[in-house]
Design a protein around this motif. Structure first.
Motif, PDB file in Angstrom:
ATOM      1  N   SER A  66       0.839  -1.203   0.000  1.00  0.00           N
ATOM      2  CA  SER A  66       0.000   0.000   0.000  1.00  0.00           C
ATOM      3  C   SER A  66       0.875   1.254   0.000  1.00  0.00           C
ATOM      4  O   SER A  66       2.098   1.169  -0.069  1.00  0.00           O
ATOM      5  CB  SER A  66      -0.934  -0.005   1.210  1.00  0.00           C
ATOM      6  N   SER A  67       0.253   2.396   0.126  1.00  0.00           N
ATOM      7  CA  SER A  67       0.981   3.668   0.093  1.00  0.00           C
ATOM      8  C   SER A  67       1.149   4.284   1.480  1.00  0.00           C
ATOM      9  O   SER A  67       1.588   5.431   1.588  1.00  0.00           O
ATOM     10  CB  SER A  67       0.256   4.652  -0.831  1.00  0.00           C
ATOM     11  N   VAL A  68       0.810   3.539   2.535  1.00  0.00           N
ATOM     12  CA  VAL A  68       0.955   4.030   3.908  1.00  0.00           C
ATOM     13  C   VAL A  68       1.648   2.979   4.773  1.00  0.00           C
ATOM     14  O   VAL A  68       1.617   1.791   4.453  1.00  0.00           O
ATOM     15  CB  VAL A  68      -0.402   4.420   4.545  1.00  0.00           C
ATOM     16  N   ALA A  69       2.243   3.394   5.859  1.00  0.00           N
ATOM     17  CA  ALA A  69       2.931   2.479   6.779  1.00  0.00           C
ATOM     18  C   ALA A  69       1.931   1.638   7.561  1.00  0.00           C
ATOM     19  O   ALA A  69       0.800   2.070   7.822  1.00  0.00           O
ATOM     20  CB  ALA A  69       3.802   3.269   7.744  1.00  0.00           C
ATOM     21  N   PRO A  84       7.100  -0.394   6.833  1.00  0.00           N
ATOM     22  CA  PRO A  84       7.024   0.773   5.949  1.00  0.00           C
ATOM     23  C   PRO A  84       6.655   0.378   4.516  1.00  0.00           C
ATOM     24  O   PRO A  84       6.780  -0.797   4.133  1.00  0.00           O
ATOM     25  CB  PRO A  84       8.441   1.349   6.000  1.00  0.00           C
ATOM     26  N   VAL A  85       6.242   1.331   3.733  1.00  0.00           N
ATOM     27  CA  VAL A  85       5.861   1.115   2.338  1.00  0.00           C
ATOM     28  C   VAL A  85       7.007   0.407   1.608  1.00  0.00           C
ATOM     29  O   VAL A  85       8.170   0.789   1.726  1.00  0.00           O
ATOM     30  CB  VAL A  85       5.524   2.459   1.661  1.00  0.00           C
ATOM     31  N   GLY A  86       6.662  -0.662   0.888  1.00  0.00           N
ATOM     32  CA  GLY A  86       7.623  -1.386   0.070  1.00  0.00           C
ATOM     33  C   GLY A  86       8.469  -2.405   0.806  1.00  0.00           C
ATOM     34  O   GLY A  86       9.266  -3.098   0.183  1.00  0.00           O
ATOM     35  N   GLN A  87       8.321  -2.548   2.113  1.00  0.00           N
ATOM     36  CA  GLN A  87       9.135  -3.501   2.849  1.00  0.00           C
ATOM     37  C   GLN A  87       8.395  -4.798   3.108  1.00  0.00           C
ATOM     38  O   GLN A  87       7.174  -4.865   3.003  1.00  0.00           O
ATOM     39  CB  GLN A  87       9.614  -2.902   4.166  1.00  0.00           C
ATOM     40  N   ILE A  88       9.189  -5.836   3.454  1.00  0.00           N
ATOM     41  CA  ILE A  88       8.614  -7.124   3.798  1.00  0.00           C
ATOM     42  C   ILE A  88       9.077  -7.548   5.183  1.00  0.00           C
ATOM     43  O   ILE A  88      10.086  -7.052   5.690  1.00  0.00           O
ATOM     44  CB  ILE A  88       8.959  -8.222   2.769  1.00  0.00           C
ATOM     45  N   PHE A  89       8.303  -8.450   5.793  1.00  0.00           N
ATOM     46  CA  PHE A  89       8.630  -9.026   7.097  1.00  0.00           C
ATOM     47  C   PHE A  89       8.411 -10.524   7.006  1.00  0.00           C
ATOM     48  O   PHE A  89       7.380 -10.974   6.504  1.00  0.00           O
ATOM     49  CB  PHE A  89       7.732  -8.416   8.182  1.00  0.00           C
ATOM     50  N   LEU A  90       9.384 -11.310   7.468  1.00  0.00           N
ATOM     51  CA  LEU A  90       9.313 -12.769   7.435  1.00  0.00           C
ATOM     52  C   LEU A  90       9.253 -13.317   8.842  1.00  0.00           C
ATOM     53  O   LEU A  90       9.974 -12.848   9.725  1.00  0.00           O
ATOM     54  CB  LEU A  90      10.562 -13.345   6.753  1.00  0.00           C
ATOM     55  N   HIS A  91       8.405 -14.338   9.035  1.00  0.00           N
ATOM     56  CA  HIS A  91       8.349 -15.009  10.334  1.00  0.00           C
ATOM     57  C   HIS A  91       8.108 -16.491  10.101  1.00  0.00           C
ATOM     58  O   HIS A  91       7.214 -16.866   9.337  1.00  0.00           O
ATOM     59  CB  HIS A  91       7.237 -14.431  11.216  1.00  0.00           C
ATOM     60  N   THR A  92       8.904 -17.329  10.771  1.00  0.00           N
ATOM     61  CA  THR A  92       8.774 -18.773  10.678  1.00  0.00           C
ATOM     62  C   THR A  92       8.088 -19.294  11.934  1.00  0.00           C
ATOM     63  O   THR A  92       8.494 -18.954  13.041  1.00  0.00           O
ATOM     64  CB  THR A  92      10.159 -19.433  10.509  1.00  0.00           C
TER      65      THR A  92
END
Length: 116
Positions: A66-69, A84-92
């Motif tokens: 999206s365009s917002v955090a 934040p916009v454009g980032q990814i988060f990984l969790h196992t």
């Protein structure tokens, strides 16, 4: 472990705990992360899909499309990360169960991970 990975920059934050495993592979999108399930944030302040199913030992990737955090905040306090916009988060997820999560910024923005 968890990793916060942004387009063009890599920032890794590592946490050890019983509910998480290794997931530190650099990636610029969920599609290239190697995750077993991908969840996107949307411009309508929702997680899509709202529910994902994986097997224990597998990884989920959240991407802010999206365009917002946003945040990805586990209801059981296993993780709480800014997205934040454009980032990814990984969790196992190491253990079977149902894991609810939410965005602390946007009320009603919730989801869950079913781990078999």
């Amino acid at each position: 472990m968890r990793a916060i990975i942004g387009v063009g920059a890599v920032v890794a934050v590592v946490l050890l705990g019983s509910a998480c495993g290794s997931s530190t592979s650099p990636a610029n999108s969920c599609g290239s992360s190697g995750a077993n399930a991908n969840v996107n944030t949307t411009s309508s302040n929702s997680f899509s899909p709202n529910t994902a199913t994986i097997n224990h030992g597998q990884t989920v990737c959240w991407q802010n499309s999206s365009s917002v955090a946003h945040t990805v905040t586990d209801n059981g306090s296993a993780f709480d990360t800014s997205l934040p916009v454009g980032q990814i988060f990984l969790h196992t997820y190491a253990t079977a169960g149902t894991y609810a999560y939410h965005c602390k910024i946007h009320a009603g923005m919730t989801g869950s991970i079913q781990v078999n």
